[in-house]
Write a protein that holds these residues in place. Structure first.
Motif, PDB file in Angstrom:
ATOM      1  N   GLY A 167       2.967 -14.878   0.599  1.00 47.00           N
ATOM      2  CA  GLY A 167       2.107 -15.866   0.380  1.00 47.00           C
ATOM      3  C   GLY A 167       0.712 -14.962   1.343  1.00 47.00           C
ATOM      4  N   ALA A 168       1.062 -14.218   2.361  1.00 45.85           N
ATOM      5  CA  ALA A 168      -0.155 -13.771   3.643  1.00 45.85           C
ATOM      6  C   ALA A 168      -0.995 -12.410   2.579  1.00 45.85           C
ATOM      7  CB  ALA A 168       0.371 -13.178   4.528  1.00 45.85           C
ATOM      8  N   SER A 169      -1.463 -12.619   3.434  1.00 46.24           N
ATOM      9  CA  SER A 169      -2.772 -11.087   2.534  1.00 46.24           C
ATOM     10  C   SER A 169      -2.499 -10.044   3.818  1.00 46.24           C
ATOM     11  CB  SER A 169      -3.671 -11.681   2.494  1.00 46.24           C
ATOM     12  OG  SER A 169      -4.983 -12.307   3.371  1.00 46.24           O
ATOM     13  N   VAL A 170      -2.232  -9.003   3.593  1.00 46.33           N
ATOM     14  CA  VAL A 170      -2.606  -7.588   4.927  1.00 46.33           C
ATOM     15  C   VAL A 170      -3.788  -6.944   4.643  1.00 46.33           C
ATOM     16  CG1 VAL A 170      -1.108  -6.036   5.504  1.00 46.33           C
ATOM     17  CG2 VAL A 170      -0.190  -7.969   4.554  1.00 46.33           C
ATOM     18  N   VAL A 171      -4.445  -6.563   5.758  1.00 47.78           N
ATOM     19  CA  VAL A 171      -6.016  -5.641   5.723  1.00 47.78           C
ATOM     20  C   VAL A 171      -5.145  -4.881   6.749  1.00 47.78           C
ATOM     21  CG1 VAL A 171      -8.155  -5.347   6.934  1.00 47.78           C
ATOM     22  CG2 VAL A 171      -7.641  -7.820   6.008  1.00 47.78           C
ATOM     23  N   PRO A 172      -5.188  -3.386   6.060  1.00 47.49           N
ATOM     24  CA  PRO A 172      -4.282  -2.656   6.663  1.00 47.49           C
ATOM     25  C   PRO A 172      -5.185  -1.644   7.766  1.00 47.49           C
ATOM     26  CG  PRO A 172      -4.400  -2.178   4.505  1.00 47.49           C
ATOM     27  CD  PRO A 172      -5.477  -3.119   4.746  1.00 47.49           C
ATOM     28  N   VAL A 173      -4.747  -1.171   8.819  1.00 44.87           N
ATOM     29  CA  VAL A 173      -5.514  -0.443   9.185  1.00 44.87           C
ATOM     30  C   VAL A 173      -4.377   0.584  10.628  1.00 44.87           C
ATOM     31  CG1 VAL A 173      -6.836   0.240  11.609  1.00 44.87           C
ATOM     32  CG2 VAL A 173      -6.942  -1.980  10.416  1.00 44.87           C
ATOM     33  N   LEU A 174      -4.759   1.649   8.926  1.00 48.17           N
ATOM     34  CA  LEU A 174      -3.824   3.145   9.800  1.00 48.17           C
ATOM     35  C   LEU A 174      -4.110   3.628  11.789  1.00 48.17           C
ATOM     36  CD1 LEU A 174      -3.001   4.992   6.376  1.00 48.17           C
ATOM     37  CD2 LEU A 174      -1.153   4.111   8.722  1.00 48.17           C
ATOM     38  N   THR A 175      -3.223   4.936  12.157  1.00 47.98           N
ATOM     39  CA  THR A 175      -4.231   5.882  12.892  1.00 47.98           C
ATOM     40  C   THR A 175      -4.366   7.284  12.565  1.00 47.98           C
ATOM     41  OG1 THR A 175      -1.723   5.554  14.328  1.00 47.98           O
ATOM     42  CG2 THR A 175      -3.187   3.981  15.358  1.00 47.98           C
ATOM     43  N   ARG A 176      -4.815   7.416  13.219  1.00 44.41           N
ATOM     44  CA  ARG A 176      -4.554   9.564  12.796  1.00 44.41           C
ATOM     45  C   ARG A 176      -2.671   9.732  12.438  1.00 44.41           C
ATOM     46  NH1 ARG A 176      -8.955  12.331  14.667  1.00 44.41           N
ATOM     47  NH2 ARG A 176      -7.923  13.440  15.264  1.00 44.41           N
ATOM     48  N   ALA A 177      -2.615   9.426  13.610  1.00 44.38           N
ATOM     49  CA  ALA A 177      -1.144  10.000  13.721  1.00 44.38           C
ATOM     50  C   ALA A 177      -0.395   8.652  12.928  1.00 44.38           C
ATOM     51  CB  ALA A 177      -0.553   9.377  15.790  1.00 44.38           C
ATOM     52  N   ALA A 178      -0.137   8.208  12.612  1.00 46.53           N
ATOM     53  CA  ALA A 178       0.554   7.062  11.300  1.00 46.53           C
ATOM     54  C   ALA A 178      -0.045   7.844   9.983  1.00 46.53           C
ATOM     55  CB  ALA A 178      -0.630   5.696  11.139  1.00 46.53           C
ATOM     56  N   GLU A 179      -1.177   8.839   9.947  1.00 43.38           N
ATOM     57  CA  GLU A 179      -0.779   9.407   8.518  1.00 43.38           C
ATOM     58  C   GLU A 179      -0.033  10.853   8.469  1.00 43.38           C
ATOM     59  OE1 GLU A 179      -5.480  10.306   7.408  1.00 43.38           O
ATOM     60  OE2 GLU A 179      -6.453   7.936   8.597  1.00 43.38           O
ATOM     61  N   GLU A 180       0.390  11.249   9.529  1.00 40.01           N
ATOM     62  CA  GLU A 180       1.239  11.699   9.676  1.00 40.01           C
ATOM     63  C   GLU A 180       2.441  11.535   8.579  1.00 40.01           C
ATOM     64  OE1 GLU A 180       0.452  15.218  10.574  1.00 40.01           O
ATOM     65  OE2 GLU A 180      -1.011  14.558  11.239  1.00 40.01           O
ATOM     66  N   PHE A 181       2.669   9.705   8.796  1.00 38.47           N
ATOM     67  CA  PHE A 181       3.985   9.521   8.333  1.00 38.47           C
ATOM     68  C   PHE A 181       3.902   8.854   6.943  1.00 38.47           C
ATOM     69  CE2 PHE A 181       4.279   9.984  13.402  1.00 38.47           C
ATOM     70  CZ  PHE A 181       5.804  10.674  13.295  1.00 38.47           C
ATOM     71  N   ILE A 182       2.721   8.147   6.723  1.00 37.07           N
ATOM     72  CA  ILE A 182       2.447   7.751   5.532  1.00 37.07           C
ATOM     73  C   ILE A 182       0.988   7.533   5.133  1.00 37.07           C
ATOM     74  CG2 ILE A 182       4.864   5.921   6.070  1.00 37.07           C
ATOM     75  CD1 ILE A 182       2.261   3.725   6.821  1.00 37.07           C
ATOM     76  N   THR A 183       0.883   7.452   3.627  1.00 37.88           N
ATOM     77  CA  THR A 183       0.101   7.815   3.306  1.00 37.88           C
ATOM     78  C   THR A 183      -0.695   6.716   3.286  1.00 37.88           C
ATOM     79  OG1 THR A 183       0.211   7.440   1.339  1.00 37.88           O
ATOM     80  CG2 THR A 183       0.761   9.645   1.650  1.00 37.88           C
ATOM     81  N   PRO A 184      -2.210   6.639   3.511  1.00 34.70           N
ATOM     82  CA  PRO A 184      -3.395   5.513   2.661  1.00 34.70           C
ATOM     83  C   PRO A 184      -3.317   5.706   1.720  1.00 34.70           C
ATOM     84  CG  PRO A 184      -4.429   7.742   4.103  1.00 34.70           C
ATOM     85  CD  PRO A 184      -2.940   7.878   3.752  1.00 34.70           C
ATOM     86  N   LEU A 185      -3.277   5.876   0.001  1.00 35.62           N
ATOM     87  CA  LEU A 185      -2.647   5.688  -0.695  1.00 35.62           C
ATOM     88  C   LEU A 185      -1.505   4.346  -0.551  1.00 35.62           C
ATOM     89  CD1 LEU A 185      -4.359   6.157  -3.124  1.00 35.62           C
ATOM     90  CD2 LEU A 185      -2.732   7.767  -4.162  1.00 35.62           C
ATOM     91  N   SER A 186      -0.255   4.734  -0.441  1.00 31.41           N
ATOM     92  CA  SER A 186       0.653   3.838  -0.520  1.00 31.41           C
ATOM     93  C   SER A 186       0.653   2.102   0.550  1.00 31.41           C
ATOM     94  CB  SER A 186       1.833   5.184   0.270  1.00 31.41           C
ATOM     95  OG  SER A 186       1.742   4.879   1.433  1.00 31.41           O
ATOM     96  N   VAL A 187      -0.348   2.336   1.160  1.00 29.18           N
ATOM     97  CA  VAL A 187      -0.075   1.793   2.184  1.00 29.18           C
ATOM     98  C   VAL A 187      -1.691   0.376   1.540  1.00 29.18           C
ATOM     99  CG1 VAL A 187      -1.388   0.830   4.598  1.00 29.18           C
ATOM    100  CG2 VAL A 187       0.132   2.366   4.749  1.00 29.18           C
ATOM    101  N   SER A 188      -2.023   1.399   0.728  1.00 28.17           N
ATOM    102  CA  SER A 188      -3.566   0.257  -0.145  1.00 28.17           C
ATOM    103  C   SER A 188      -2.916   0.204  -0.912  1.00 28.17           C
ATOM    104  CB  SER A 188      -4.763   0.991  -0.117  1.00 28.17           C
ATOM    105  OG  SER A 188      -4.792   1.953  -1.551  1.00 28.17           O
ATOM    106  N   ALA A 189      -2.395   0.263  -1.673  1.00 22.53           N
ATOM    107  CA  ALA A 189      -1.797   0.091  -3.150  1.00 22.53           C
ATOM    108  C   ALA A 189      -0.339  -0.902  -2.698  1.00 22.53           C
ATOM    109  CB  ALA A 189      -0.173   1.260  -3.865  1.00 22.53           C
ATOM    110  N   LEU A 190      -0.202  -1.077  -1.455  1.00 20.20           N
ATOM    111  CA  LEU A 190       0.913  -2.595  -1.344  1.00 20.20           C
ATOM    112  C   LEU A 190       0.186  -3.000  -1.211  1.00 20.20           C
ATOM    113  CD1 LEU A 190       3.956   0.244   0.334  1.00 20.20           C
ATOM    114  CD2 LEU A 190       4.014  -1.173  -1.462  1.00 20.20           C
ATOM    115  N   ALA A 191      -0.740  -3.231  -0.337  1.00 18.46           N
ATOM    116  CA  ALA A 191      -1.840  -4.373   0.409  1.00 18.46           C
ATOM    117  C   ALA A 191      -2.448  -4.808  -0.470  1.00 18.46           C
ATOM    118  CB  ALA A 191      -2.075  -3.736   1.511  1.00 18.46           C
ATOM    119  N   ALA A 192      -2.807  -4.258  -1.621  1.00 20.38           N
ATOM    120  CA  ALA A 192      -3.771  -4.093  -2.737  1.00 20.38           C
ATOM    121  C   ALA A 192      -5.167  -5.063  -1.754  1.00 20.38           C
ATOM    122  CB  ALA A 192      -3.624  -5.655  -3.453  1.00 20.38           C
TER     123      ALA A 192
END
Ligand code: C5P
Length: 402
Positions: A34-59
């Motif tokens: 029931g929580a909402s998530v505002v995601p922030v990715l560091t530059r290095a994080a983008e080497e491991f996961i993609t912004p697209l998958s993060v925003s899709a999951l977080a909506a």
């Protein structure tokens, strides 16, 4: 849905570590609660996961760059740092911890952490040597002094092939820590029964048959569940350690009294049977003190006690969603535990070796195996309080996530 999480907003900063993949599941689980998530990715994080998958999951939009925010018509970094009820950094790398401890503000994530007026929870994740390095330990102490909350890291095999502390905490552990940070524990609204201690089976008014259980593990478990916000009913036989505050204590002596107390405490979401219950009682308890008679050998006959665990595990109606038994064995611990799980009809068995040389029965440490339906986990030897916290987290995961 979870009452503590519903409607909460979490700003999740995902750092650049291999454990970033777990943060995808964290987003999913938080939203499920029931929580909402505002995601922030560091530059290095983008080497491991993609912004697209993060925003899709977080909506939600993913924030990546400080200069995304320079358009002051949109959300500025000060505002973004405050829209959430809590900031989480997962994974928190050694570098991220160093920047936080040093007060750096040279990218979006570090700037948000500097500008926020909310609590911050970090889930460190790094190679064991990096974690143990004095610089990281210094930074950790600084962050703790600054009021930053920390979950993990856990000990175990790491992606880099080494073994030791450094693995990011598992998602249920992070969610439990978030619940605790919100003030009410993540088990708020759940009722859990814990049995603990030994039983005394009376021979006559002054004699009884007992066992060496001290009640330490059961008491630690009640404390851990209480601390996670569960309403806890603690049914205890005679024990060496005092029952904890903040739980409903029901004191009993015999197995039959324990069974009655457990029945009266139902319904419950979970029931954990940590007591060392006598399997037999003396069939005919003498009403007066028995006297020694010259040349006479005493014979006692025994009757079987009710199996409290099996009784609850096999309830046709109103069975707790999770029923956990303990198995104290001296030989073939795992085989016995698996057989016991099937025999008693419970969901999990926490098994341990109580041979005298292990110093576990009555001691402060425990080495347990968690036998569930589809797996057997062997936990390293640790303090009984640590076993209790880990088990309480698993209970939370079973009852509230999944
Ligand atoms: O059969 P055994 O005594 O080894 O099983 C241990 C488990 O069963 C423990 O969880 C204990 O609390 C529970 N038990 C029970 N009632 C009994 C005997 C054991 O609840 N009469």
């Amino acid at each position: 849905m979870h009452p503590v999480m519903t409607g909460r907003r979490v700003l999740l900063i995902i750092g650049g570590g291999i454990a970033a993949y777990k943060s995808l599941d964290l987003i999913r689980q938080l939203r499920k609660q029931g929580a909402s998530v505002v995601p922030v990715l560091t530059r290095a994080a983008e080497e491991f996961i993609t912004p697209l998958s993060v925003s899709a999951l977080a909506a939600e939009k993913v924030y990546r760059d400080l200069f995304d925010l320079t358009d002051e018509a949109g959300m500025g970094h000060i505002e973004l740092s405050r829209v959430a009820d809590l900031l989480i950094v997962a994974p928190a790398t050694a570098h991220m911890m160093a920047r936080m401890a040093g007060g750096h503000a040279d990218d979006l994530a570090s700037t948000l952490l500097m500008a926020t007026d909310k609590r911050v929870l970090i889930a460190p994740s790094m190679n064991v040597r990096m974690w143990q390095h004095p610089a990281t330990q210094r930074n950790l102490a600084t962050l703790r002094d600054d009021g930053v909350l920390v979950v993990g890291p856990n000990e175990g095999e790491m992606a880099c092939g080494e073994f030791g502390p450094g693995r990011m905490a598992e998602v249920p552990e992070i969610i439990a820590a978030i619940g605790a940070a919100f003030g009410a524990g993540p088990l708020a609204g759940k009722h859990i029964i814990v049995t603990s201690g030994s039983t005394h089976e009376l021979i006559d008014p002054v004699r009884y048959i007992a066992n060496r259980s001290s009640g330490t593990q059961g008491t630690a478990l009640a404390v851990a569940l209480r601390d996670m916000g569960a309403r806890t009913t603690f049914v205890t036989g005679p024990a060496r350690v005092a029952p904890p505050d903040g739980v409903t204590v029901v004191r009993v002596k015999t197995a039959r009294e324990m069974q009655e107390a457990v029945t009266n405490a139902l319904p419950a979401n979970a029931a954990i049977f940590a007591a060392a219950v006598a399997d037999w009682r003396v069939e005919h308890e003498a009403t007066e003190k028995m006297k020694k008679r010259e040349g006479e050998v005493l014979h006692l006959t025994f009757a079987e006690n009710p199996d409290i665990l099996a009784g609850v595990a096999r309830m046709a109606e109103g069975r707790p969603a999770l029923v956990v038994g303990f198995a104290a064995e001296t030989t073939d611990v795992l085989a016995q535990a698996q057989a016991k799980r099937a025999r008693k009809g419970c969901d999990w068995i926490v098994a341990n070796d109580v041979s005298p040389e292990t110093d576990i029965m009555g001691g402060t440490e425990n080495a347990v195996h968690l036998v569930t339906g589809d797996s057997v986990e062997t936990w390293p030897r640790m303090a009984k309080a640590a076993v209790a916290r880990r088990l309480a987290t698993r209970i939370f995961a079973h009852l509230c996530t999944g």
